[in-house]
Scaffold this motif. Sequence first.
Motif, PDB file in Angstrom:
ATOM      1  N   ALA A  44       0.812  -1.219   0.000  1.00 44.28           N
ATOM      2  CA  ALA A  44       0.000   0.000   0.000  1.00 44.28           C
ATOM      3  C   ALA A  44       0.841   1.262   0.000  1.00 44.28           C
ATOM      4  CB  ALA A  44      -0.933   0.008   1.203  1.00 44.28           C
ATOM      5  N   LYS A  45       2.148   1.130   0.174  1.00 40.52           N
ATOM      6  CA  LYS A  45       3.030   2.296   0.176  1.00 40.52           C
ATOM      7  C   LYS A  45       3.615   2.562  -1.211  1.00 40.52           C
ATOM      8  CE  LYS A  45       4.012   1.688   5.066  1.00 40.52           C
ATOM      9  NZ  LYS A  45       5.027   1.580   6.103  1.00 40.52           N
ATOM     10  N   SER A  46       3.133   1.817  -2.205  1.00 47.25           N
ATOM     11  CA  SER A  46       3.613   1.949  -3.581  1.00 47.25           C
ATOM     12  C   SER A  46       2.518   2.526  -4.476  1.00 47.25           C
ATOM     13  CB  SER A  46       4.033   0.576  -4.113  1.00 47.25           C
ATOM     14  OG  SER A  46       4.150   0.591  -5.512  1.00 47.25           O
ATOM     15  N   ILE A  47       2.751   3.721  -5.008  1.00 50.08           N
ATOM     16  CA  ILE A  47       1.754   4.340  -5.886  1.00 50.08           C
ATOM     17  C   ILE A  47       1.531   3.487  -7.130  1.00 50.08           C
ATOM     18  CG2 ILE A  47       3.427   5.856  -7.043  1.00 50.08           C
ATOM     19  CD1 ILE A  47      -0.214   6.812  -6.253  1.00 50.08           C
ATOM     20  N   MET A  48       2.587   2.925  -7.675  1.00 50.89           N
ATOM     21  CA  MET A  48       2.455   2.088  -8.870  1.00 50.89           C
ATOM     22  C   MET A  48       1.637   0.829  -8.559  1.00 50.89           C
ATOM     23  SD  MET A  48       3.713   3.906 -11.172  1.00 50.89           S
ATOM     24  CE  MET A  48       3.714   2.808 -12.558  1.00 50.89           C
ATOM     25  N   GLY A  49       1.843   0.262  -7.385  1.00 47.56           N
ATOM     26  CA  GLY A  49       1.082  -0.914  -6.985  1.00 47.56           C
ATOM     27  C   GLY A  49      -0.402  -0.619  -6.844  1.00 47.56           C
ATOM     28  N   ILE A  50      -0.716   0.484  -6.178  1.00 46.17           N
ATOM     29  CA  ILE A  50      -2.124   0.871  -5.985  1.00 46.17           C
ATOM     30  C   ILE A  50      -2.784   1.136  -7.338  1.00 46.17           C
ATOM     31  CG2 ILE A  50      -3.655   2.673  -5.088  1.00 46.17           C
ATOM     32  CD1 ILE A  50      -2.735   0.897  -2.862  1.00 46.17           C
ATOM     33  N   MET A  51      -2.093   1.866  -8.200  1.00 42.13           N
ATOM     34  CA  MET A  51      -2.650   2.171  -9.518  1.00 42.13           C
ATOM     35  C   MET A  51      -2.840   0.893 -10.339  1.00 42.13           C
ATOM     36  SD  MET A  51      -2.979   5.585  -9.772  1.00 42.13           S
ATOM     37  CE  MET A  51      -2.861   5.989 -11.482  1.00 42.13           C
ATOM     38  N   ALA A  52      -1.906  -0.043 -10.222  1.00 42.60           N
ATOM     39  CA  ALA A  52      -1.968  -1.290 -10.996  1.00 42.60           C
ATOM     40  C   ALA A  52      -3.154  -2.165 -10.589  1.00 42.60           C
ATOM     41  CB  ALA A  52      -0.672  -2.073 -10.847  1.00 42.60           C
ATOM     42  N   LEU A  53      -3.628  -2.025  -9.349  1.00 42.19           N
ATOM     43  CA  LEU A  53      -4.787  -2.810  -8.915  1.00 42.19           C
ATOM     44  C   LEU A  53      -6.051  -2.425  -9.682  1.00 42.19           C
ATOM     45  CD1 LEU A  53      -4.644  -3.174  -5.020  1.00 42.19           C
ATOM     46  CD2 LEU A  53      -4.355  -4.954  -6.744  1.00 42.19           C
ATOM     47  N   GLY A  54      -6.122  -1.199 -10.133  1.00 40.28           N
ATOM     48  CA  GLY A  54      -7.287  -0.756 -10.904  1.00 40.28           C
ATOM     49  C   GLY A  54      -8.579  -0.821 -10.108  1.00 40.28           C
ATOM     50  N   VAL A  55      -8.559  -0.288  -8.897  1.00 43.40           N
ATOM     51  CA  VAL A  55      -9.738  -0.335  -8.029  1.00 43.40           C
ATOM     52  C   VAL A  55     -10.744   0.728  -8.464  1.00 43.40           C
ATOM     53  CG1 VAL A  55     -10.564  -0.204  -5.660  1.00 43.40           C
ATOM     54  CG2 VAL A  55      -8.297  -1.140  -6.124  1.00 43.40           C
ATOM     55  N   SER A  56     -11.941   0.289  -8.779  1.00 42.71           N
ATOM     56  CA  SER A  56     -12.994   1.176  -9.265  1.00 42.71           C
ATOM     57  C   SER A  56     -14.072   1.403  -8.210  1.00 42.71           C
ATOM     58  CB  SER A  56     -13.647   0.569 -10.510  1.00 42.71           C
ATOM     59  OG  SER A  56     -12.695   0.420 -11.531  1.00 42.71           O
ATOM     60  N   HIS A  57     -14.943   2.360  -8.493  1.00 39.41           N
ATOM     61  CA  HIS A  57     -16.086   2.674  -7.627  1.00 39.41           C
ATOM     62  C   HIS A  57     -16.894   1.409  -7.324  1.00 39.41           C
ATOM     63  CE1 HIS A  57     -19.647   4.708  -6.110  1.00 39.41           C
ATOM     64  NE2 HIS A  57     -20.362   3.968  -6.935  1.00 39.41           N
ATOM     65  N   GLY A  58     -17.218   1.233  -6.058  1.00 38.80           N
ATOM     66  CA  GLY A  58     -18.062   0.121  -5.636  1.00 38.80           C
ATOM     67  C   GLY A  58     -17.327  -1.178  -5.358  1.00 38.80           C
ATOM     68  N   GLU A  59     -16.046  -1.232  -5.680  1.00 45.49           N
ATOM     69  CA  GLU A  59     -15.293  -2.460  -5.434  1.00 45.49           C
ATOM     70  C   GLU A  59     -14.825  -2.521  -3.985  1.00 45.49           C
ATOM     71  OE1 GLU A  59     -13.364  -4.137  -9.387  1.00 45.49           O
ATOM     72  OE2 GLU A  59     -12.343  -2.317  -8.722  1.00 45.49           O
ATOM     73  N   THR A  60     -14.618  -3.736  -3.511  1.00 44.07           N
ATOM     74  CA  THR A  60     -14.160  -3.969  -2.151  1.00 44.07           C
ATOM     75  C   THR A  60     -12.684  -4.339  -2.181  1.00 44.07           C
ATOM     76  OG1 THR A  60     -16.341  -4.728  -1.455  1.00 44.07           O
ATOM     77  CG2 THR A  60     -14.477  -5.373  -0.074  1.00 44.07           C
ATOM     78  N   ILE A  61     -11.927  -3.711  -1.283  1.00 44.43           N
ATOM     79  CA  ILE A  61     -10.537  -4.081  -1.092  1.00 44.43           C
ATOM     80  C   ILE A  61     -10.357  -4.503   0.359  1.00 44.43           C
ATOM     81  CG2 ILE A  61      -9.600  -2.593  -2.915  1.00 44.43           C
ATOM     82  CD1 ILE A  61      -8.781  -0.598  -0.658  1.00 44.43           C
ATOM     83  N   GLU A  62      -9.315  -5.250   0.609  1.00 44.82           N
ATOM     84  CA  GLU A  62      -8.973  -5.616   1.977  1.00 44.82           C
ATOM     85  C   GLU A  62      -7.657  -4.933   2.322  1.00 44.82           C
ATOM     86  OE1 GLU A  62      -8.914  -9.585   4.728  1.00 44.82           O
ATOM     87  OE2 GLU A  62      -8.005  -9.763   2.748  1.00 44.82           O
TER      88      GLU A  62
END
Length: 88
Positions: A44-62
């Motif tokens: 979670a401390k990596s901007i590239m990692g967070i962007m690569a997940l492609g988390v969209s509106h309404g999705e659930t993350i842990e």
Amino acid sequence: MIKKEVVIKNKIGLHARPAALFVQTANKFISEIMVKKGNSTINAKSIMGIMALGVSHGETIEIIVDGPDEENAIQELEYLVDNKLLDK
């Protein structure tokens, strides 16, 4: 170790500015912080990692936090997702 599922409520998900805010917040803590979406888990401390997940509106993350300041980290990240990333 603490795990917490959160739903992304802002319209653009964790992209660009919201991703940067999330990473900036995660980097305030000593604990190891990971974000899991589906079968993918990233730092979670990596901007590239967070962007690569492609988390969209309404999705659930842990959010998974392990370390000496895990309680504060999980609370602040959950608050960020639930309140501060909302569209103005």
